[in-house]
Design an enzyme around this catalytic site. Sequence first.
Site, mmCIF file in Angstrom:
data_model
loop_
_atom_site.group_PDB
_atom_site.id
_atom_site.type_symbol
_atom_site.label_atom_id
_atom_site.label_comp_id
_atom_site.label_asym_id
_atom_site.label_seq_id
_atom_site.Cartn_x
_atom_site.Cartn_y
_atom_site.Cartn_z
ATOM 1 N N ASN A 40 0.816 -1.223 0.000
ATOM 2 C CA ASN A 40 0.000 0.000 0.000
ATOM 3 C C ASN A 40 0.851 1.276 0.000
ATOM 4 O OD1 ASN A 40 -2.454 -1.558 0.227
ATOM 5 N ND2 ASN A 40 -1.834 -1.967 2.332
ATOM 6 N N HIS A 126 -14.107 -2.274 6.838
ATOM 7 C CA HIS A 126 -12.948 -3.080 7.228
ATOM 8 C C HIS A 126 -13.188 -3.875 8.511
ATOM 9 C CE1 HIS A 126 -8.641 -3.604 8.496
ATOM 10 N NE2 HIS A 126 -8.552 -3.858 7.213
ATOM 11 N N GLU A 170 -16.049 3.846 4.690
ATOM 12 C CA GLU A 170 -14.680 4.149 4.276
ATOM 13 C C GLU A 170 -14.767 5.176 3.168
ATOM 14 O OE1 GLU A 170 -12.508 0.500 3.387
ATOM 15 O OE2 GLU A 170 -13.350 -0.431 5.177
ATOM 16 N N SER A 174 -11.134 -0.904 0.804
ATOM 17 C CA SER A 174 -9.809 -1.518 0.737
ATOM 18 C C SER A 174 -9.698 -2.660 -0.253
ATOM 19 C CB SER A 174 -9.396 -2.006 2.125
ATOM 20 O OG SER A 174 -10.331 -2.935 2.622
ATOM 21 N N ASP A 199 -13.345 6.290 7.488
ATOM 22 C CA ASP A 199 -11.991 5.740 7.428
ATOM 23 C C ASP A 199 -11.359 6.143 6.089
ATOM 24 O OD1 ASP A 199 -9.760 4.128 7.002
ATOM 25 O OD2 ASP A 199 -10.594 2.430 8.099
ATOM 26 N N HIS A 202 -7.201 4.498 2.725
ATOM 27 C CA HIS A 202 -6.661 4.280 1.370
ATOM 28 C C HIS A 202 -6.787 5.509 0.479
ATOM 29 C CE1 HIS A 202 -5.863 0.035 1.984
ATOM 30 N NE2 HIS A 202 -6.982 0.015 2.698
ATOM 31 N N LYS A 233 0.200 3.296 5.065
ATOM 32 C CA LYS A 233 -0.028 3.120 3.628
ATOM 33 C C LYS A 233 0.711 4.246 2.883
ATOM 34 C CE LYS A 233 -4.165 0.670 5.007
ATOM 35 N NZ LYS A 233 -3.525 -0.614 5.289
HETATM 36 C C1 LIG Z 1 -9.853 0.579 5.477
HETATM 37 C C2 LIG Z 1 -8.782 0.167 6.418
HETATM 38 N N1 LIG Z 1 -8.780 0.680 7.654
HETATM 39 C C3 LIG Z 1 -7.837 0.335 8.547
HETATM 40 C C4 LIG Z 1 -6.834 -0.549 8.218
HETATM 41 C C5 LIG Z 1 -5.817 -0.919 9.228
HETATM 42 O O1 LIG Z 1 -4.718 -0.082 9.131
HETATM 43 P P1 LIG Z 1 -3.319 -0.545 9.710
HETATM 44 O O2 LIG Z 1 -2.690 -1.357 8.608
HETATM 45 O O3 LIG Z 1 -2.597 0.702 10.014
HETATM 46 O O4 LIG Z 1 -3.601 -1.380 10.913
HETATM 47 C C6 LIG Z 1 -6.781 -1.094 6.955
HETATM 48 C C7 LIG Z 1 -5.701 -2.031 6.641
HETATM 49 O O5 LIG Z 1 -5.519 -2.600 5.655
HETATM 50 C C8 LIG Z 1 -7.783 -0.741 6.022
HETATM 51 O O6 LIG Z 1 -7.796 -1.263 4.810
#
Ligand SMILES: Cc1ncc(COP(=O)(O)O)c(C=O)c1O
Length: 381
Positions: A40, A126, A170, A174, A199, A202, A233
């Site tokens: 990422n 997620h 989100e 993801s 969130d 991404h 990421k």
């Molecule tokens: C939408 C989303 N939120 C949170 C996370 C978690 O983030 P982290 O990798 O910093 O734990 C991810 C991880 O892939 C994600 O895709």
Amino acid sequence: MNAALLARLRAKLAERVQAGLWRKTEARLSHGTLLNLANNDYLALAQDPAVIAAATEALQVWGASSSASPLVTGYTTIHETLEKTLAAWHGYPHGLLLNTGFAANAAVLGGLPQKGDVVLADRLVHASMLSGILASGARLRRFPHNDLNALELMLQEEAPVEGVVFVVTESVYSMDGDCPDLRRLAQLRERFNFCWILDEAHATGWEGATGSGLQEEQGVRVAADIVVGTLGKALASHGAYVLCHLPEVRDALVNFSGEFIYSTYLAPSNAAAALAAVQRVQALTSERPALHQLSRDWREALTAAGFSVPAGHSPIIPVLLGDSAVALKYAHGLREAGFLVSAIRPPTVPTQTARLRISLRRGLTPENLHHFLKAMKGLPS
Ligand SMILES: Cc1ncc(COP(=O)(O)O)c(C=O)c1O
């Protein structure tokens, strides 16, 4: 080991094997020869000299670890600077760093909703958000992916509810790389007065003139009540952040969140790397349209080659294959051809929607796309 536990673990693991869904770790070499289309690091900042220099300097100054949880001695001036920088960049008055995006979502969604509340979550949010919601004791309802008409109906149904209504989305999903209409969400937020948790994991770096995310891109900066972002990421580091309008939200996390209180804080060098990455991201404004075009080019080329790929301009491109075994076959074939791409299978995605997940990165060339397409076309479906 306890025989009953061992038998239980073996039975569950055997089920995974049987279903063709076995997962295993595979150690990557530091300088592999494969083109990495699986991680990422969307802006290729993890190898950026300024980011590496900032982390190295912080290692010299602060040492390798924060060595304590944040309420003991783990919270340093560099964490505080990063927290304030992230908040100002996104336009929020308050922010807090957490150790991972998973922990940030688990803390926010496990800590703010409670019994008597209802959480309306997009079907594809997620796992970290679901984990928090399930721990919170609030009632969970899931609306079909990106279907804001369905969300509106649910909001009307929940209007008489006494507790708090939360909406969880989100900005770039993801595993699908698609986006909701944040303007419409912002309008719904005004009408129904729910607490909106967004969130931006991404979208950060890739979306918005200064790269702060999809709220900026869609002209609704600061519409969400709470934003969660990750440093792992596009920000080329490790850790995460929560941004909010009200100091009480930050205070609640600091006072009640086990994820924040009871865990050694991210290292100062992580915070320093992210701080340098934010500056690099902000300086990439003129490059962002070309990044979006890169995404459109890859999507159009794959579609023209007969693959099922949704339109869009995000850095995540799913190639929908359906069957898990087929997705694995493609991933293995691509590896032989020099490309590292993940096959994403259930339970990460719904059954019969296994896919390749292509992660784009700044710096990919038309030749990369040409060779990738050639490899894809040569693989048996
Ligand atoms: C939408 C989303 N939120 C949170 C996370 C978690 O983030 P982290 O990798 O910093 O734990 C991810 C991880 O892939 C994600 O895709």
